[in-house]
Design a protein around this motif. Sequence first.
Motif, mmCIF file in Angstrom:
data_model
loop_
_atom_site.group_PDB
_atom_site.id
_atom_site.type_symbol
_atom_site.label_atom_id
_atom_site.label_comp_id
_atom_site.label_asym_id
_atom_site.label_seq_id
_atom_site.Cartn_x
_atom_site.Cartn_y
_atom_site.Cartn_z
ATOM 1 N N PHE A 272 0.814 -1.084 -0.066
ATOM 2 C CA PHE A 272 -0.086 -0.069 0.001
ATOM 3 C C PHE A 272 1.073 1.202 -0.081
ATOM 4 N N PRO A 273 0.327 2.428 -0.297
ATOM 5 C CA PRO A 273 1.336 3.674 -0.431
ATOM 6 C C PRO A 273 1.703 3.782 1.142
ATOM 7 N N THR A 274 2.988 4.085 0.959
ATOM 8 C CA THR A 274 3.822 4.497 2.198
ATOM 9 C C THR A 274 4.708 5.890 1.976
ATOM 10 N N CYS A 275 5.179 6.397 2.760
ATOM 11 C CA CYS A 275 6.342 7.434 2.922
ATOM 12 C C CYS A 275 7.103 7.168 4.404
ATOM 13 N N ALA A 276 8.327 7.475 4.208
ATOM 14 C CA ALA A 276 9.177 7.427 5.381
ATOM 15 C C ALA A 276 9.674 9.013 5.904
ATOM 16 N N LEU A 277 9.467 9.115 7.210
ATOM 17 C CA LEU A 277 9.554 10.548 7.768
ATOM 18 C C LEU A 277 11.326 10.114 8.019
ATOM 19 N N ILE A 278 11.941 11.027 7.609
ATOM 20 C CA ILE A 278 13.602 10.831 7.957
ATOM 21 C C ILE A 278 14.301 12.192 8.641
ATOM 22 N N GLY A 279 15.284 11.728 9.498
ATOM 23 C CA GLY A 279 15.825 12.810 10.123
ATOM 24 C C GLY A 279 17.265 13.110 9.658
ATOM 25 N N ALA A 280 17.292 13.006 8.439
ATOM 26 C CA ALA A 280 18.771 13.158 7.723
ATOM 27 C C ALA A 280 19.224 14.720 8.052
ATOM 28 N N GLN A 281 20.558 14.819 8.629
ATOM 29 C CA GLN A 281 20.979 16.298 8.978
ATOM 30 C C GLN A 281 22.165 16.696 8.271
ATOM 31 N N ASN A 282 22.733 15.635 7.326
ATOM 32 C CA ASN A 282 23.868 15.843 6.429
ATOM 33 C C ASN A 282 23.639 15.292 5.202
ATOM 34 N N GLU A 283 24.384 15.845 4.137
ATOM 35 C CA GLU A 283 24.378 15.314 2.861
ATOM 36 C C GLU A 283 24.562 13.765 2.794
ATOM 37 N N HIS A 284 25.603 13.305 3.617
ATOM 38 C CA HIS A 284 25.916 11.732 3.718
ATOM 39 C C HIS A 284 24.512 11.068 3.936
ATOM 40 N N GLU A 285 23.777 11.600 5.093
ATOM 41 C CA GLU A 285 22.514 10.839 5.650
ATOM 42 C C GLU A 285 21.588 10.870 4.449
ATOM 43 N N LEU A 286 21.299 12.105 3.815
ATOM 44 C CA LEU A 286 20.079 12.386 2.968
ATOM 45 C C LEU A 286 20.538 11.459 1.683
ATOM 46 N N LEU A 287 21.802 11.360 1.333
ATOM 47 C CA LEU A 287 22.002 10.543 0.078
ATOM 48 C C LEU A 287 21.796 9.154 0.441
ATOM 49 N N SER A 288 21.930 8.589 1.562
ATOM 50 C CA SER A 288 21.769 7.338 1.893
ATOM 51 C C SER A 288 20.145 7.121 1.969
ATOM 52 N N CYS A 289 19.543 7.850 2.360
ATOM 53 C CA CYS A 289 17.958 7.649 2.337
ATOM 54 C C CYS A 289 17.652 7.545 1.073
ATOM 55 N N LEU A 290 18.202 8.511 0.108
ATOM 56 C CA LEU A 290 17.570 8.706 -1.345
ATOM 57 C C LEU A 290 17.956 7.295 -1.989
ATOM 58 N N GLU A 291 19.189 6.672 -1.719
ATOM 59 C CA GLU A 291 19.418 5.426 -2.224
ATOM 60 C C GLU A 291 18.771 4.419 -1.840
ATOM 61 N N GLY A 292 18.374 4.573 -0.383
ATOM 62 C CA GLY A 292 17.380 3.433 0.047
ATOM 63 C C GLY A 292 16.154 3.349 -0.395
ATOM 64 N N SER A 293 15.453 4.683 -0.688
ATOM 65 C CA SER A 293 14.306 4.695 -1.165
ATOM 66 C C SER A 293 14.059 4.314 -2.590
ATOM 67 N N SER A 294 14.904 4.038 -3.160
ATOM 68 C CA SER A 294 15.071 3.547 -4.414
ATOM 69 C C SER A 294 15.187 1.966 -4.684
ATOM 70 N N ILE A 295 15.502 1.193 -3.751
ATOM 71 C CA ILE A 295 15.523 -0.250 -3.646
ATOM 72 C C ILE A 295 14.408 -0.934 -3.628
ATOM 73 N N LEU A 296 14.359 -2.048 -4.472
ATOM 74 C CA LEU A 296 13.038 -2.648 -4.764
ATOM 75 C C LEU A 296 13.037 -3.952 -3.959
ATOM 76 N N LEU A 297 12.199 -4.251 -3.178
ATOM 77 C CA LEU A 297 12.048 -5.282 -2.717
ATOM 78 C C LEU A 297 10.783 -6.317 -2.868
ATOM 79 N N THR A 298 10.969 -7.674 -3.180
ATOM 80 C CA THR A 298 9.686 -8.408 -3.346
ATOM 81 C C THR A 298 8.835 -8.512 -2.009
ATOM 82 N N LYS A 299 7.647 -9.174 -2.250
ATOM 83 C CA LYS A 299 6.738 -9.300 -1.027
ATOM 84 C C LYS A 299 7.457 -10.367 -0.297
#
Length: 314
Positions: A272-299
Amino acid sequence: MKTIQIKGLDKPVTTLIQGSDYFKPNVYEKVCQVLDRYVAIGGNTIDTAHIYCGGESEVAIGMWLKERNNRDDIVILTKGAHHDQNGPRVNADAIRQDLFESLERLGTDYIDLYALHRDDPEVPVSEIIDALNEQIKAGRIKAIGGSNWTTERIQAANEYADANGLTGFSFNSPNLSLAKANEPFWKGCVSSDSEDLHWHEQTQLPLLSWSSQARGFFTGRFTPEDRSNQDLVRVFYSDANWDRLKRAEQLAEQKSVTAIQIALAYVLNQSFPTCALIGAQNEHELLSCLEGSSILLTKEETAWLENGSFAKKH
């Protein structure tokens, strides 16, 4: 960045939502750095609340919105009607008071996503929905939701709204993470369980998860022996969660990513549709979250991460 649609909004909502519980005018330079970076990678939704930093979070966001002149491009998620020292205050007067104060602090005349920060089961859902619809009709709120509401109460609220031609909740914002909470973070907080996820699958109501990465549990910085972080120990230390961490590390190695990115992907790969609230405070953490958001997982992968067994195919 990927987006979802939430009923009531004409703007899409990005699946990564930037948190702001540390924003204050006296750290405005950092606020600008965080928000400017977030927008630069395609993010458009900011999470705040009437009580964050005594209201200073909303003030700092309002300063940034005015300076950047980008209010129409940004989705604001704010929350009100949190309890105070006297107890619950989920009622029409408190909702109106908190909303008007939030609007003034943010320097805007409308809130895109307005959530009730807590619930009071003693108050009939009819009174709450009526109060919120008054503000929707006035144009001050676009869409309403619950933060730390049970799915049973949301269901009841939406049934009342449907029966009376009113606007119901179009999103839910509980905690959802791969690490399952042993007990609430704070009194009145709600973490989604398997029954909640089934309800969301059936209704397809969007879920916006706070503490989506379990407050750093999957970073690798913590071990069963390290009990220095009392809140993390209280909420997340369990044999089942250590097993989930091991499985996240195994899958991360297979996919050449990190365990915390797998934990984020777990939240964003629900049925179902989801979003994740993130607490990224620097560029490294933000890019890590961006990369994580693009990972596809099967059911099957999400089921294995959670339970150690694969989902049955229907």
